[in-house]
Design an enzyme around this catalytic site. Structure first.
Site, short mmCIF file in Angstrom:
data_model
loop_
_atom_site.label_atom_id
_atom_site.label_comp_id
_atom_site.label_asym_id
_atom_site.label_seq_id
_atom_site.Cartn_x
_atom_site.Cartn_y
_atom_site.Cartn_z
N THR A 154 -6.52 -13.30 -11.22
CA THR A 154 -6.12 -14.08 -12.31
C THR A 154 -5.12 -13.12 -13.04
O THR A 154 -5.77 -12.14 -13.89
CB THR A 154 -6.97 -14.68 -13.22
OG1 THR A 154 -7.84 -15.46 -12.43
CG2 THR A 154 -6.38 -15.43 -14.37
N LYS B 134 -2.82 -21.76 -12.89
CA LYS B 134 -4.29 -21.27 -13.37
C LYS B 134 -4.12 -21.15 -14.88
O LYS B 134 -5.33 -21.54 -15.63
CB LYS B 134 -4.50 -19.97 -12.90
CG LYS B 134 -5.88 -19.16 -13.39
CD LYS B 134 -7.28 -19.40 -12.64
CE LYS B 134 -8.21 -18.77 -13.46
NZ LYS B 134 -9.38 -18.75 -12.90
N LYS C 216 -9.94 -13.97 -21.74
CA LYS C 216 -8.89 -13.46 -20.78
C LYS C 216 -7.84 -14.47 -20.37
O LYS C 216 -6.50 -14.06 -20.57
CB LYS C 216 -9.35 -12.61 -19.56
CG LYS C 216 -8.30 -12.31 -18.74
CD LYS C 216 -8.83 -11.88 -17.27
CE LYS C 216 -7.90 -11.50 -16.38
NZ LYS C 216 -8.36 -11.35 -14.96
#
Ligand code: NAD
Length: 295
Positions: free
Chosen positions: A93, A168, A243
């Site tokens: 990611t 995402k 994050k």
């Protein structure tokens, strides 16, 4: 069956590589950490002494690393070492800009590439039930799909290069905000003397319905499998939520997109994590709002 190199055999990459082996692929691998290398070796991955040695003969190179800079470094090092026309799939990611940078490195070496972040956590990586969000050309997706099916159960081609990461990041922006909303509602209900079961039953049949409610409910009781019933053991850590919210903020700034709730959510998770909560499930943030957890 394909010859695959897997770089980054940590919490996620280790079990994903193991599932490729189980599906009959020949997998070489490399990780900087010895314990990760040994665990992968025990699961049938042929461990090499360097990343370059791992990719030398591979048709596909899969990376599962912590951040965009690591991905760019690994692509810069390994793109020149891989077979001509290899398929590069990055499952980490990372921000959309770094993903596009990685695609550009692959393009420069005449490889095809996909950004393909995942959701479903360590349990999904072990069970092979990840959702995989792919960004790249139709050709890259067609070549990758049989490999992705060994690691995930829902494989989505989101569009051109970078759109897997966009999917995402946007999904987890919603998830982070939604968790704060559900937490606030259940805290207010608590103080108003409304039972969590009654609110849950009502909300799940009304406009409050969300996956946050039915899967990650931050109070114990109505959803027995939710982390709130298990000491807030992740699940999905608060560190990773921070994050992903930070990545969303970076992209919002870069594209001049106004995301006031996303900004606040990122700040709240940062505050929560600075006090030693980063390893808890992200739903534990309800305790900071309740005032029983120091910010
Ligand atoms: P991790 O730290 O367990 O694994 C990363 C691995 O990469 C480490 O073992 C590290 O040694 C290795 N590495 C770093 N640089 C390397 C290099 N140059 N060559 C070889 N190996 C190298 O992290 P993780 O939990 O597996 O997460 C990986 C990615 O997956 C992250 O981007 C994370 O955001 C994403 N993700 C994680 C989860 C989760 O629940 N853990 C869920 C969804 C997505």
């Amino acid at each position: 069956m394909a010859k695959i190199a897997f770089i980054g055999l940590g919490n996620m990459g280790g079990p994903m590589a193991a599932n490729l082996v189980k599906a009959g692929h020949s997998v070489t691998g490399f990780d900087l950490v010895e314990a990760s290398r040994e665990a992968a070796r025990a699961n049938g991955v042929e461990i090499k002494t360097t990343g370059a040695a791992a990719v030398a003969d591979a048709e596909a190179v899969i990376t599962m690393l912590l951040n965009g800079q690591m991905v760019l470094n690994v692509y810069a090092e390994l793109a020149a070492m891989a077979r001509h026309g290899a398929l590069f799939i990055d499952c980490s990611t990372i921000d959309v800009s770094a993903a596009r940078g990685a695609h550009a490195i692959a393009d420069d070496h005449d490889h095809v590439s996909l950004d393909c972040p995942v959701s479903g956590g360590i349990a999904g990586a072990k069970d092979g039930t990840l959702t995989m969000m792919a960004g790249g050309s139709p050709e890259a997706f067609a070549r990758a799909e049989p490999l992705l099916k060994a690691m995930g159960e829902r494989i989505v081609h989101c569009g051109p290069q970078g759109t897997g990461q966009a999917a995402k990041i946007c999904n987890n922006l919603m998830l982070g905000i939604s968790m704060l909303g559900v937490s606030e509602a259940f805290l207010l209900a608590e103080r108003l003397g409304l039972s969590e079961q009654v609110l849950f039953d009502l909300a799940t049949s009304k406009s409050g319905l969300s996956r946050t409610l039915v899967k990650y409910l931050p109070v114990p009781g109505p959803v027995p499998s939710s982390p709130a019933n298990h000491g807030f053991t992740p699940g999905f850590t608060s560190a990773l939520m921070q994050k992903d919210l930070k990545l969303a903020q970076n992209e919002a700034q870069r594209t001049s997109t106004t995301t006031p709730l996303g900004t606040l959510a990122a700040q709240l998770y940062a505050l929560f994590n600075t006090n030693g909560n980063a390893a808890k499930d992200f739903s534990a943030i309800i305790n900071m709002l309740r005032g029983t957890e120091k910010p």
